[in-house]
Design an enzyme around this catalytic site. Structure first.
Site, short mmCIF file in Angstrom:
data_model
loop_
_atom_site.label_atom_id
_atom_site.label_comp_id
_atom_site.label_asym_id
_atom_site.label_seq_id
_atom_site.Cartn_x
_atom_site.Cartn_y
_atom_site.Cartn_z
N ARG A 69 27.43 105.44 3.30
CA ARG A 69 28.30 104.29 3.49
C ARG A 69 28.11 103.34 2.32
O ARG A 69 26.99 103.19 1.81
CB ARG A 69 27.96 103.54 4.78
CG ARG A 69 28.43 104.22 6.07
CD ARG A 69 29.94 104.14 6.27
NE ARG A 69 30.36 104.69 7.54
CZ ARG A 69 30.71 105.97 7.75
NH1 ARG A 69 30.69 106.83 6.76
NH2 ARG A 69 31.10 106.36 8.95
N GLU A 93 36.57 99.27 1.31
CA GLU A 93 37.47 100.44 1.29
C GLU A 93 38.83 100.04 1.85
O GLU A 93 38.89 99.32 2.84
CB GLU A 93 36.86 101.58 2.11
CG GLU A 93 35.57 102.07 1.50
CD GLU A 93 34.95 103.26 2.25
OE1 GLU A 93 35.57 103.78 3.20
OE2 GLU A 93 33.85 103.65 1.89
N HIS A 122 36.69 108.40 0.30
CA HIS A 122 36.06 108.61 1.62
C HIS A 122 36.64 109.84 2.33
O HIS A 122 37.24 109.73 3.40
CB HIS A 122 36.22 107.36 2.49
CG HIS A 122 35.23 107.30 3.62
ND1 HIS A 122 34.74 106.13 4.16
CD2 HIS A 122 34.64 108.29 4.34
CE1 HIS A 122 33.91 106.40 5.14
NE2 HIS A 122 33.83 107.70 5.28
P1 NAP Z 1 21.93 111.63 11.27
O1 NAP Z 1 21.76 113.03 11.73
O2 NAP Z 1 21.65 110.52 12.23
O3 NAP Z 1 21.06 111.45 9.94
C1 NAP Z 1 20.73 110.23 9.39
C2 NAP Z 1 19.34 110.35 8.80
O4 NAP Z 1 19.03 109.13 8.13
C3 NAP Z 1 18.27 110.60 9.84
O5 NAP Z 1 17.54 111.72 9.46
C4 NAP Z 1 17.40 109.34 9.79
O6 NAP Z 1 16.06 109.74 9.96
C5 NAP Z 1 17.67 108.82 8.38
N1 NAP Z 1 17.46 107.37 8.27
C6 NAP Z 1 17.84 106.40 9.11
N2 NAP Z 1 17.43 105.21 8.66
C7 NAP Z 1 16.77 105.45 7.50
C8 NAP Z 1 16.10 104.63 6.57
N3 NAP Z 1 16.01 103.31 6.76
N4 NAP Z 1 15.53 105.21 5.49
C9 NAP Z 1 15.58 106.54 5.31
N5 NAP Z 1 16.21 107.38 6.16
C10 NAP Z 1 16.79 106.83 7.25
O7 NAP Z 1 23.42 111.40 10.77
P2 NAP Z 1 24.39 112.42 10.00
O8 NAP Z 1 25.29 113.06 10.97
O9 NAP Z 1 23.59 113.25 9.08
O10 NAP Z 1 25.25 111.35 9.16
C11 NAP Z 1 24.62 110.52 8.21
C12 NAP Z 1 25.57 109.44 7.72
O11 NAP Z 1 26.53 110.00 6.86
C13 NAP Z 1 26.41 108.76 8.82
O12 NAP Z 1 25.69 107.68 9.43
C14 NAP Z 1 27.62 108.27 8.07
O13 NAP Z 1 27.43 106.92 7.66
C15 NAP Z 1 27.68 109.17 6.85
N6 NAP Z 1 28.87 110.06 6.85
C16 NAP Z 1 29.78 109.93 5.84
C17 NAP Z 1 30.89 110.76 5.80
C18 NAP Z 1 31.89 110.66 4.68
O14 NAP Z 1 33.07 110.94 4.92
N7 NAP Z 1 31.49 110.33 3.48
C19 NAP Z 1 31.08 111.73 6.81
C20 NAP Z 1 30.14 111.81 7.81
C21 NAP Z 1 29.03 110.97 7.84
P3 NAP Z 1 14.95 108.74 10.51
O15 NAP Z 1 15.50 108.13 11.75
O16 NAP Z 1 13.74 109.59 10.71
O17 NAP Z 1 14.74 107.76 9.41
#
Ligand code: NAP
Length: 318
Positions: free
Chosen positions: A236, A265, A284
């Site tokens: 994000r 955005e 995006h």
């Molecule tokens: P997820 O499975 O919840 O993964 C997020 C990871 O970030 C977790 O492993 C979490 O681990 C880690 N995290 C959280 N806070 C952190 C911090 N302060 N420092 C370091 N690591 C941290 O989510 P996901 O499905 O992989 O999606 C991740 C993100 O991608 C979404 O939240 C969204 O914003 C973004 N996304 C973007 C698109 C796009 O179109 N560009 C599409 C889909 C998703 P810990 O809790 O152990 O820290």
């Protein structure tokens, strides 16, 4: 009951809903419902189908007289005021999992496009600037066998790590907790944030947008990266200090950046980041594969209907 849908969905998804609910939906594809209309239509809505383009804040919740469930067609929910929803007993659903592989594909594609300057190559041809083969013409960074550092080794981070493994990359990651699956199956190594920044050839940001991750990539972090390093953000926009990124790119403190998300955005076409040759920018489109978007929409509809019928959401934001 009335459902408000702030984007235009295909008829095949709407037909089952139309039998039971009154539907109010945006008329134009690729253009969100105006804020004014959202604020007016939400007053009588029981369910809201939304996405990353809307801001669902206290003002929206204050207007809603009957709202029971908000369902976003996204995994990230940083655009929704969860506290305000909770205070009013409104459920919030999202769509994790179904977009993991498509977003990991796009992230790796952006990594490759940025490292090897693919879009610059296209521009050179379009601008009729391809004069001859040159020994260092449009040379980029190697990818195979390099070191990738993944910040946020969650579902999508793990997907990117699997792709990196196929390119024989050394995989470093940083999270708040250890991800055993990545360590055992892919040989990923857990490192502190600073160590990841210092060692990675490709720094890939995939942590969610939260208060804690706001501007987690700023001047101090770009300063720690290698001069030859490539930064990729498909998480994000608010996770990155864009002024600091611009400075780091312009002064060649880092080599290039691939960005799918931005602080604001859509990004203004005149934004200073877009003036730089070493920026590859996308609008995006992380999860924008046809099957994926259909699956996200179906899951978001299931969340919505479950909430309206008093059943548990398939994926409720806690
Ligand atoms: P997820 O499975 O919840 O993964 C997020 C990871 O970030 C977790 O492993 C979490 O681990 C880690 N995290 C959280 N806070 C952190 C911090 N302060 N420092 C370091 N690591 C941290 O989510 P996901 O499905 O992989 O999606 C991740 C993100 O991608 C979404 O939240 C969204 O914003 C973004 N996304 C973007 C698109 C796009 O179109 N560009 C599409 C889909 C998703 P810990 O809790 O152990 O820290």
């Amino acid at each position: 009951m009335k459902i408000l849908i702030t984007c235009k969905l295909p008829d095949q998804l709407l037909l089952p809903l139309k039998e039971k609910y009154e539907i109010v939906m945006a008329e134009t594809e690729n253009e969100p419902m105006s804020r004014k209309r959202l604020l007016s239509e939400i007053e009588e809505a029981d369910g809201l189908f939304t996405n990353v383009a809307d801001t669902i804040d206290e003002e929206v919740f204050d207007r809603a007289k009957h709202l029971k469930v908000v369902s976003t067609m996204a995994v990230g929910y940083d655009n929704i005021d969860l506290e305000a929803a909770k205070e009013r007993g409104i459920l919030v659903g999202h769509t994790p999992g179904v977009l993991t592989e498509a977003t990991a594909d796009l992230t790796f594609a952006l990594l490759m496009a940025t490292g090897r300057r693919l879009l610059e190559g296209m521009d050179v041809i379009r601008e009729d600037q391809w004069k001859s083969w040159g020994p260092f013409f449009l040379t980029g960074q190697e990818i195979y066998g390099k070191t990738i550092g993944i910040i946020g080794m969650g579902r999508i981070g793990l997907g990117v790590a699997k792709r990196a493994k196929g390119f024989s990359m050394d995989i470093l990651y940083h999270n708040r907790s250890r991800k055993e699956e990545a360590e055992v199956e892919l040989g990923a190594r857990y490192v502190e944030f600073d160590e990841l920044l210092e060692q990675a050839d490709y720094v890939v940001l995939l942590a969610p947008s939260t208060k804690e991750t706001y501007h987690m990539m700023g001047a101090a972090q770009f300063n720690k990266m290698k001069e030859s390093a490539v930064f990729i953000n498909t998480s994000r926009g608010p996770n990155v200090d864009e002024d600091a990124l611009y400075e780091a790119l312009q002064s060649n403190q880092i080599w290039a950046a691939g960005l799918d998300v931005f602080q604001t955005e859509p990004i203004d076409a005149k934004h200073k980041l877009l003036t730089l040759k070493n920026v590859t920018a996308l609008p995006h489109i992380g999860s924008a594969a046809i099957e994926t978007r259909m699956n996200m929409a179906r899951l978001a509809i299931n969340n919505l209907v479950n909430g309206l019928e008093g059943n548990a959401l398939v994926h409720q934001v806690k």
